[in-house]
Design an enzyme around this catalytic site. Structure first.
Site: not given
Ligand code: F6R
Length: 608
Positions: A2, A27, A75, A99-100, A483, A487, A490, A506, A603
């Site tokens: 948010c 974000r 969000w 926010n939060g 990594e 990438k 996502e 394995h 973000k």
């Protein structure tokens, strides 16, 4: 996550609110809204589900010259994305953006029966709670906000206006950032300084537990316990170019391509190429303190965690008698882990606001362990709470997927490891190859990007129909493979997972079939022959292999090859990761997805 913006001044508030919300789009959000107040207090509330463009269209039909207002990108956490759940939320004359998360909102709601709730959000409860103390303007707004916040459990960055007080905005924070911009006859607020860039360079970062009353030319800050705080004005270093696409189609590509520059900034003043030493001022540890470090704990989430894993592999190569544990913050915060007293913790975060990482930082500090931030966002909460730190200085990272930060975080942590090794008296001959290669990395990154980009664009198109991928690497190429897989998943929504090459038989080898392709990272080095044997196992089962390698005469019968032409050896996996970054980018473009704002992601993850 948010975003919050706010304006009080002499200009039309709608202008800044809209441009500010657009700046915060990166974000991640799913609805947006603003409220502005006319001089007589009359409020205009405009909210819309979906992209800011929807809000903008509504605003165009409802232009107002009001000089004060607050805005929000939401969000969803409590309640689906919808216009009713979008902020600002109203209770009486009060409007709130938040926010939060208000953890005890259900409990608080029980005592707010005078308010008719219309949304599913915890934030509307906060609005109603403030109104219950404000009593329609009977008491000062700031007092009502303080009384309400004293009852709240959870996290908040909050901005409040009232129709009864159309000259002031009240802001407060606990665990969710807020920055106040000081202009000429105007005061601005944002949850992220990037929204203020181009409006003012002077900013005051609010601390947890502080509340402020803002008018167009005054800022009064105090704690929730009414202790006055004098505003510390800091400079916003970001410039406009840093938050624009600069001719690229997407921020992600811009950020991948600017890594020669961003890494140069990370290294600036920290490497002495003449005497082959590293010097980091920020951690603030004396030689004696550095010598005493026998245990490093590296904490981060997602990409920052991978950077920590990678750095750990390197540091243990050259630092004797040190144990390194790299941990995922969301796990570590609830573990009952013992931390030896001779430890130092590296707290890794691009945004400096990640809730889980921040919680670990606070927990580790409580145990009396020194904390060192490896942070990008200047003035962020983690940067301010650590005992010392090394900013990576990569500039704003706008695309949700982290790229340039990864490279610089990994290198910055290796440099921290080198400073420990220097203090412990490790021979210069051991450290010099690392330091010399690091110094050359910006140039080598530039060359690699230029050479591999066109090749990878072609290869990515070839694999664009795939929905499954396996990333494989060994030793330092293993965290790099992790990594790369993150990438790809996502942004292109390909189900990509990374495995250590040696782990293949394995279990994961069972996956190899025509639905999967295998992205293999094959650097030269002592384990190369072993890795080639692992690769044979994949090829023997009909794997669709892409090989990324710096071996000149590589001649395995793979489907696609990306050659990294370089004489960098130690840090070749970091160069290989550039190939993974570009591959994820071009796959996403080929699949037609939103590169910079992938679905469901934000973000800066300021909730747990
Ligand atoms: C992946 C990504 C995330 C972040 C993670 C930590 O591309 O961006 O995995 O790395 O959310 O974020 P920071 O570094 O801001 O703490």
């Amino acid at each position: 996550m948010c975003g919050i913006v706010g304006y009080v001044g002499e200009k039309e508030a709608q202008g800044f609110l809209l441009s500010g919300l657009k700046r915060l789009e990166y974000r991640g959000y799913d609805s947006a809204g603003i409220v502005t107040l006319a001089n007589d207090g009359k409020a205009t509330l405009i909210r819309a589900k979906g992209k800011i463009n929807n809000l903008e269209e509504k605003m165009a039909q409802n232009r107002h010259k009001d000089n004060i207002g607050i805005g929000h990108t939401r969000w969803a956490t409590h309640g689906e994305p919808s216009e009713t759940n979008a902020h600002p939320h109203k209770a009486g004359s009060i409007y709130v953006v938040h926010n939060g998360i208000i953890e005890n909102y259900k409990e608080l709601k029980k005592n707010l029966s005078q308010h008719e709730f219309v949304s599913d959000t915890d934030s509307e409860v906060l609005a109603a709670l403030i109104e219950s103390f404000y009593k329609d303007g009977k008491y000062p707004l700031i007092n009502a906000v303080v009384q309400a916040l004293k009852l709240v459990q959870g996290t908040y960055g909050v901005a409040v206006v009232s129709e009864k007080a159309p000259e002031e905005i009240i802001v407060a924070r606990s665990g969710s950032p807020l920055v106040i911009g000081i202009g000429h006859d105007e005061t601005l607020i944002a949850s992220d300084a990037s929204a203020l860039v181009g409006h003012t360079k002077r900013a005051v970062y609010l601390n947890d537990g502080e509340v402020a009353r803002l008018t167009k030319n005054s800022i009064e800050i105090k704690t929730l316990n009414a202790e006055p705080i004098s505003a510390k004005v800091e400079e916003i270093e970001t410039n406009l170019a840093a938050i624009q696409k600069g001719g690229y189609d997407h921020f992600l590509l811009k950020e991948i391509m600017e890594q020669p520059k961003s890494l140069t900034e990370t290294l600036r003043g920290r490497i002495n190429s003449k005497n082959h030493t590293v010097h980091l001022g920020g951690p603030g540890l004396s030689e004696t303190e550095l010598r005493k470090i026998n245990h490093l704990i590296i904490v981060g989430c997602g990409t920052a965690y991978h950077a920590g894993l990678l750095a750990g592999y390197y540091i243990e190569q050259f630092t004797p008698e040190i144990t390194i544990e790299t941990v995922i913050a969301s796990e570590y915060r609830y573990r009952n882990a013992y931390i030896p007293k001779d430890s130092v913790a590296l707290i890794v975060s691009q945004s400096g606001e990640t809730a889980d990482t921040l919680a670990c930082l606070r927990e580790i500090k409580k145990q009396g362990i020194k904390t060192i931030g490896i942070v990008n966002a200047i003035g962020s909460t983690i940067a301010r709470e650590v005992d010392g730190g090394t900013y990576v200085h990569v500039g704003p990272e706008i695309s949700v997927a982290s790229t340039k930060a990864f490279t610089s975080q990994a290198v910055a942590m290796v440099m921290f490891g080198l400073t420990i090794a220097q203090a412990k008296g490790v021979k210069s001959a051991t450290l010099r190859p690392y330091i010399d290669e690091i110094a050359r990395m910006p140039e080598e990154i530039g060359n690699t990007l230029e050479v591999v980009r066109p090749e990878i664009e072609k290869i990515a198109k070839k694999y664009a129909e795939y929905d499954h991928a396996i990333y494989l690497g060994r030793d330092t190429a293993y965290p790099t493979a992790m990594e790369g897989a993150l990438k790809l998943k996502e942004i292109s929504y390909v189900d990509a997972n990374a495995y250590a090459f040696g782990e293949l038989k394995h279990g994961p080898l069972a996956l190899v079939d025509d639905r999967f392709f295998e992205m293999t990272l094959l650097p030269k080095g002592v384990l190369y022959d072993k890795v080639i044997s692992n690769l044979q196992e994949v090829l023997a089962r009909g794997g669709h292999v892409i090989a990324v390698t710096n071996v000149e005469d590589f001649d395995m019968p793979v489907e696609s090859i990306v050659k990294i032409t370089t004489d960098i050896e130690i840090f070749a996996p970091i160069l290989m990761n550039l190939a993974s970054q570009l591959f994820a980018y071009y796959m996403t473009v080929a699949k037609g997805y939103n590169v910079d704002q992938p679905r469901n992601l934000a973000k800066s993850v300021t909730v747990e």
